[in-house]
Write a protein that holds these residues in place. Structure first.
Motif, PDB file in Angstrom:
ATOM      1  N   GLY A   4       1.300  -5.124  22.689  1.00 38.03           N
ATOM      2  CA  GLY A   4       2.330  -6.126  22.515  1.00 38.03           C
ATOM      3  C   GLY A   4       3.315  -5.714  21.436  1.00 38.03           C
ATOM      4  N   GLU A   5       2.796  -5.381  20.257  1.00 35.59           N
ATOM      5  CA  GLU A   5       3.602  -4.820  19.178  1.00 35.59           C
ATOM      6  C   GLU A   5       2.818  -3.708  18.494  1.00 35.59           C
ATOM      7  OE1 GLU A   5       6.579  -7.614  16.869  1.00 35.59           O
ATOM      8  OE2 GLU A   5       4.627  -8.609  16.985  1.00 35.59           O
ATOM      9  N   GLU A   6       3.550  -2.713  18.020  1.00 32.58           N
ATOM     10  CA  GLU A   6       2.943  -1.639  17.254  1.00 32.58           C
ATOM     11  C   GLU A   6       3.538  -1.649  15.849  1.00 32.58           C
ATOM     12  OE1 GLU A   6       0.476   0.004  16.246  1.00 32.58           O
ATOM     13  OE2 GLU A   6       0.205   1.038  18.166  1.00 32.58           O
ATOM     14  N   VAL A   7       2.768  -1.169  14.888  1.00 33.29           N
ATOM     15  CA  VAL A   7       3.199  -1.145  13.489  1.00 33.29           C
ATOM     16  C   VAL A   7       3.974   0.137  13.220  1.00 33.29           C
ATOM     17  CG1 VAL A   7       2.463  -1.288  11.085  1.00 33.29           C
ATOM     18  CG2 VAL A   7       1.143  -2.461  12.871  1.00 33.29           C
ATOM     19  N   ALA A   8       5.209  -0.009  12.736  1.00 36.83           N
ATOM     20  CA  ALA A   8       6.054   1.136  12.421  1.00 36.83           C
ATOM     21  C   ALA A   8       6.457   1.083  10.954  1.00 36.83           C
ATOM     22  CB  ALA A   8       7.293   1.148  13.296  1.00 36.83           C
ATOM     23  N   ALA A   9       6.550   2.248  10.340  1.00 38.72           N
ATOM     24  CA  ALA A   9       6.942   2.343   8.930  1.00 38.72           C
ATOM     25  C   ALA A   9       8.086   3.326   8.776  1.00 38.72           C
ATOM     26  CB  ALA A   9       5.757   2.783   8.076  1.00 38.72           C
ATOM     27  N   LEU A  10       9.157   2.882   8.113  1.00 41.68           N
ATOM     28  CA  LEU A  10      10.257   3.763   7.724  1.00 41.68           C
ATOM     29  C   LEU A  10      10.128   4.021   6.238  1.00 41.68           C
ATOM     30  CD1 LEU A  10      11.359   2.391  10.413  1.00 41.68           C
ATOM     31  CD2 LEU A  10      13.603   3.083   9.561  1.00 41.68           C
ATOM     32  N   ILE A  11      10.213   5.297   5.863  1.00 44.20           N
ATOM     33  CA  ILE A  11       9.899   5.690   4.488  1.00 44.20           C
ATOM     34  C   ILE A  11      10.988   6.573   3.916  1.00 44.20           C
ATOM     35  CG2 ILE A  11       8.313   7.089   3.099  1.00 44.20           C
ATOM     36  CD1 ILE A  11       6.097   6.154   5.069  1.00 44.20           C
ATOM     37  N   ALA A  12      11.397   6.262   2.692  1.00 47.30           N
ATOM     38  CA  ALA A  12      12.261   7.140   1.909  1.00 47.30           C
ATOM     39  C   ALA A  12      11.381   7.786   0.854  1.00 47.30           C
ATOM     40  CB  ALA A  12      13.400   6.359   1.262  1.00 47.30           C
ATOM     41  N   VAL A  21       0.838  -1.205   0.000  1.00 44.35           N
ATOM     42  CA  VAL A  21       0.000   0.000   0.000  1.00 44.35           C
ATOM     43  C   VAL A  21       0.872   1.254   0.000  1.00 44.35           C
ATOM     44  CG1 VAL A  21      -1.624   1.347   1.394  1.00 44.35           C
ATOM     45  CG2 VAL A  21      -1.995  -1.109   1.057  1.00 44.35           C
ATOM     46  N   LEU A  22       1.945   1.232   0.784  1.00 41.68           N
ATOM     47  CA  LEU A  22       2.828   2.396   0.837  1.00 41.68           C
ATOM     48  C   LEU A  22       3.489   2.648  -0.516  1.00 41.68           C
ATOM     49  CD1 LEU A  22       4.470   1.779   4.334  1.00 41.68           C
ATOM     50  CD2 LEU A  22       2.846   3.593   3.737  1.00 41.68           C
ATOM     51  N   TYR A  23       3.914   1.593  -1.193  1.00 34.56           N
ATOM     52  CA  TYR A  23       4.570   1.759  -2.493  1.00 34.56           C
ATOM     53  C   TYR A  23       3.615   2.310  -3.551  1.00 34.56           C
ATOM     54  CZ  TYR A  23       9.168  -0.340  -1.577  1.00 34.56           C
ATOM     55  OH  TYR A  23      10.439  -0.586  -1.137  1.00 34.56           O
ATOM     56  N   ASP A  24       2.325   2.153  -3.334  1.00 36.05           N
ATOM     57  CA  ASP A  24       1.349   2.713  -4.269  1.00 36.05           C
ATOM     58  C   ASP A  24       1.325   4.236  -4.227  1.00 36.05           C
ATOM     59  OD1 ASP A  24       0.429   0.427  -5.491  1.00 36.05           O
ATOM     60  OD2 ASP A  24      -1.191   0.092  -4.061  1.00 36.05           O
ATOM     61  N   VAL A  83       9.379   6.201  -2.350  1.00 45.18           N
ATOM     62  CA  VAL A  83      10.332   5.459  -3.168  1.00 45.18           C
ATOM     63  C   VAL A  83      10.640   4.111  -2.542  1.00 45.18           C
ATOM     64  CG1 VAL A  83      12.678   5.463  -4.115  1.00 45.18           C
ATOM     65  CG2 VAL A  83      11.351   7.585  -4.051  1.00 45.18           C
ATOM     66  N   GLU A  84      10.845   4.088  -1.217  1.00 44.39           N
ATOM     67  CA  GLU A  84      11.137   2.849  -0.498  1.00 44.39           C
ATOM     68  C   GLU A  84      10.395   2.852   0.833  1.00 44.39           C
ATOM     69  OE1 GLU A  84      15.672   1.784  -1.996  1.00 44.39           O
ATOM     70  OE2 GLU A  84      15.364   2.687  -0.014  1.00 44.39           O
ATOM     71  N   ALA A  85      10.045   1.652   1.297  1.00 43.51           N
ATOM     72  CA  ALA A  85       9.337   1.544   2.572  1.00 43.51           C
ATOM     73  C   ALA A  85       9.690   0.229   3.249  1.00 43.51           C
ATOM     74  CB  ALA A  85       7.822   1.632   2.360  1.00 43.51           C
ATOM     75  N   ALA A  86       9.739   0.262   4.564  1.00 41.04           N
ATOM     76  CA  ALA A  86       9.936  -0.947   5.360  1.00 41.04           C
ATOM     77  C   ALA A  86       9.016  -0.866   6.569  1.00 41.04           C
ATOM     78  CB  ALA A  86      11.387  -1.073   5.823  1.00 41.04           C
ATOM     79  N   VAL A  87       8.253  -1.915   6.785  1.00 40.62           N
ATOM     80  CA  VAL A  87       7.307  -1.967   7.906  1.00 40.62           C
ATOM     81  C   VAL A  87       7.774  -3.046   8.873  1.00 40.62           C
ATOM     82  CG1 VAL A  87       4.924  -2.493   8.578  1.00 40.62           C
ATOM     83  CG2 VAL A  87       5.384  -1.109   6.534  1.00 40.62           C
ATOM     84  N   ILE A  88       7.856  -2.691  10.140  1.00 39.74           N
ATOM     85  CA  ILE A  88       8.312  -3.620  11.167  1.00 39.74           C
ATOM     86  C   ILE A  88       7.446  -3.478  12.416  1.00 39.74           C
ATOM     87  CG2 ILE A  88      10.716  -3.620  10.364  1.00 39.74           C
ATOM     88  CD1 ILE A  88      11.343  -1.676  12.660  1.00 39.74           C
TER      89      ILE A  88
END
Length: 508
Positions: A433-441, A412-415, A420-425
Motif C-alpha cells: 500500500g505504501e513504502e517507506v522512503a528516505a531522502l538524505i542530505a 534515527v537518521l539524524y543520529d 545533515v538533513e533527512a525527510a521520510v515520506i
C-alpha cells in the motif's frame, strides 16, 4: 477597543528613545517606529482605504516591513503578508481571494506583485528603505473590536488552494502578551531572528512578543548561519528564534563560534517543525546552549505549547500549554487520550483564529462550536503533561497495516554522524500500500551509502519502519521559514522501479 499598534504606542510614550528595531546598521527607536507607522497609516487613508480593507504586503524581514505592517494596523486595515518568493500567479490568487484594495512590495523584489496587481486593476506601492510616503497628515489610530480581523495569513496546506487564516486584533495582541510571558521578555531583551516576518512564527511569536515587552528586535533579511552568528555577537542577543533547519545550519557552519558567543543568550527558541533530538543535544554539547522547543500553527497565531524556562528543555517534547491556552490529545471519538497514547492535538484559547477567509465549511470542520481547533497533528503527552508531536495526520505512513511515523524514522537518521538533513515520506506500493522512503542530505565529503543507512536504521527500528527507498540529494526543499517541504518531493518518481543505490526490497 484596541489596535495591534497599541504596544508600540505605549512604549513610544514611555521610552521613546529605546531601540525597537535593528536591521544591519539601521536602528529605529520606538518614537521613530511610531511616527513612521502613523505616517504610513495617514498615507493609506489618503489613498482612500477604509478600516477593514485588505492590503497585500510583500517584503523580507527588514524594519520597513514592521513600519508598513503597523501602519496597516493603525489605519484599521487588514494586513495580508505573503512569501517574497511568490510568483505572479500566486500573488494574483491571494490578491483576488482576499479582495485586496492595495498591494505593497519591497523595492528589491521582482515584478511579480506589480504585474499581478495590474492584471487585477489593484493599485500598488513600492516599499523602499526608510518607508517614505507622500507628505500626508498622520491620522488618529483606528481602534477596533478585539474579534475583528487584523491579518490574513495564507496556509499552504497539502491539497487544494491556500486558505486564508483570519487572525484577529485579539489574537495578535494575545500572542504578543503570551509570547513575552513565556520568554519572560522585558525592555532589556535584545531578540534576534532570521525568520521571515510574513510567516506566523516571526510575525506573532517573535515580532509581536518583542514589541509587547518593549525590547529590541534584530532582523536578518535573509538567513544564513554566518550572518546569524555575527548578529548574535554584534547585537548581544538575549533571545534568538529559529526553525530546526536554522539551528542545524548554525551547528554545521559555526566556524570559530564557541560557548562564549552564547553566554548572554537567555532563551533559544525553536518552532515551525519538530526539532531532532540529535541537533538539540549536539547544540548544547558544543555551545552550552539549551534550545527550548515550542509548538503552534498559523491558525493558533503560532502558539500552543512551550518548554518552561525553569525546567529547561525536554528533548523531543514541545512542553505544556502556554498561559491562557488549553491543549488536549484526543482519540477518533473525541475523548481525551491517556498519557502515552497517540491522538490528534486540539487547542483552545485566545490565539485560535477567527476562521478561514470566506470558507465557512472549512472553518466549521476545523473549529468546534465550543472553540476547540483541530490541528491535524498527531501527538501524545507524557505523565508530566508535556506534549510530543508525532507527525502530521496526512504524513502518517501505513505500510502493510502498520503505522509508521516519519518523525520517528527521521530522529534515527539524524543520529547518524554523516546525515545533515533527512525527510521520510510514504510512496505508493502495490504490495504494502505504501513504502517507506528516505531522502538524505549527507555531510560534504562523506561516503555514506544506502546500505549503511539501511543497516543503521535496521539496528534501531522495527523492520516495517526501515526505509526501503533511499535517495541522496544535495539539499531538501524548504519553505520560507526554513521548514522542510515534504509536499514538494515527487513521490511518483520515488515509486518507480528501483534506482541505483536503493536498498533491495525485503518483504516483511
Amino acid at each position: 477597543m484596541s489596535s495591534v499598534f497599541d504596544p508600540v504606542r505605549r512604549h513610544a510614550a514611555e521610552t521613546p528613545d529605546h531601540i525597537a528595531l535593528r536591521g544591519g546598521a539601521d536602528q529605529w527607536t520606538y518614537r521613530q517606529l511610531r511616527d513612521a507607522s502613523a505616517r504610513y497609516a495617514g498615507a493609506l487613508a489618503a489613498e482612500g482605504l477604509s478600516p477593514g480593507d485588505r492590503v497585500l504586503l510583500v517584503a523580507p524581514s527588514v524594519p520597513e516591513f514592521v513600519v508598513a505592517y503597523l501602519g496597516i494596523q493603525a489605519a484599521g486595515c487588514v494586513a495580508v503578508p505573503i512569501n517574497t518568493m511568490s510568483t505572479r500567479a500566486e500573488a494574483e490568487y491571494v490578491l483576488g481571494d482576499a479582495g485586496c484594495s492595495l498591494a505593497i512590495a519591497w523595492h528589491g523584489l521582482g515584478p511579480a506583485v506589480a504585474e499581478a496587481a495590474e492584471a487585477l486593476k489593484v493599485p500598488s506601492w513600492t516599499l523602499t528603505p526608510g518607508a517614505p510616503v507622500p507628505d500626508t497628515a498622520a491620522t488618529p489610530v483606528v481602534d477596533r473590536d478585539r474579534d475583528e480581523t487584523a491579518a490574513i495569513l495564507y496556509t499552504s496546506g497539502t491539497t487544494g488552494r491556500p486558505k486564508g487564516a483570519q487572525l484577529t486584533v485579539g489574537n495578535l495582541l494575545s500572542a504578543g502578551e503570551i509570547g513575552a510571558q513565556c520568554c519572560r521578555g522585558s525592555s532589556a531583551d535584545r531578540t534576534g531572528t532570521g525568520l521571515p516576518l510574513f510567516h506566523v512564527f516571526g510575525q506573532a511569536s517573535v515580532m509581536m512578543a518583542t514589541l509587547t515587552a518593549g525590547g529590541s528586535l534584530s532582523l536578518l533579511a535573509r538567513f544564513d548561519p554566518a550572518s546569524m552568528l555575527e548578529m548574535l555577537r554584534r547585537d548581544r542577543l538575549t533571545i534568538m528564534a529559529g526553525v530546526p533547519t536554522m539551528w542545524n545550519a548554525i551547528l554545521n557552519a559555526s566556524g570559530d563560534a564557541d560557548p562564549a558567543d552564547f553566554a548572554g543568550l537567555r532563551v533559544a527558541v525553536s518552532g515551525g517543525a519538530s526539532l531532532p533530538g540529535e541537533i538539540a543535544r549536539a547544540f548544547e554539547a558544543r555551545f552550552g546552549c539549551v534550545i527550548l522547543e515550542g509548538y503552534g500553527l498559523t491558525e493558533t497565531t503560532a502558539l500552543g505549547t512551550f518548554n518552561d524556562i525553569d525546567r529547561g528543555g525536554k528533548t523531543g517534547y514541545t512542553g505544556r500549554a502556554v498561559p491562557g491556552l488549553r491543549v488536549q490529545v484526543r482519540d477518533v471519538d473525541g475523548n481525551e487520550c491517556a498519557p502515552g497514547t497517540v491522538g490528534e492535538v486540539h487547542i483552545k484559547g485566545p490565539t485560535v483564529m477567527r476562521g478561514y477567509w470566506n470558507r465557512p465549511a472549512d472553518t466549521a470542520a476545523a473549529i468546534s462550536p465550543d472553540g476547540w481547533f483541530r490541528t491535524g497533528d498527531l501527538g501524545e503527552t507524557d505523565t508530566d503533561g508535556d506534549l510530543r508531536i508525532v507527525d502530521r495526520i496526512k504524513d502518517l505512513i501505513i505500510r502493510g497495516g502498520y503505522n509508521v511515523y516519519p518523525g520517528e524514522v527521521e530522529e534515527v537518521l539524524y543520529d547518524h554522524p554523516d546525515i545533515v538533513e533527512a525527510a521520510v515520506i510514504g510512496v505508493p506500493d502495490d504490495h504494502y500500500g505504501e513504502e517507506v522512503a528516505a531522502l538524505i542530505a549527507a555531510r560534504p565529503g562523506s561516503e555514506l551509502g544506502a546500505d549503511e543507512v539501511s543497516n543503521w536504521t535496521r539496528e534501531r527500528l522495527s523492520a516495517y519502519k526501515v526505509p526501503r527507498i533511499i535517495r541522496f540529494v544535495d539539499e531538501l526543499p524548504k519553505g520560507p521559514s526554513g521548514k522542510i517541504l515534504k509536499r514538494s518531493i515527487d513521490r511518483t518518481e520515488l515509486a518507480r522501479a528501483h534506482a541505483p543505490g536503493d536498498v533491495p526490497a525485503r518483504r516483511g
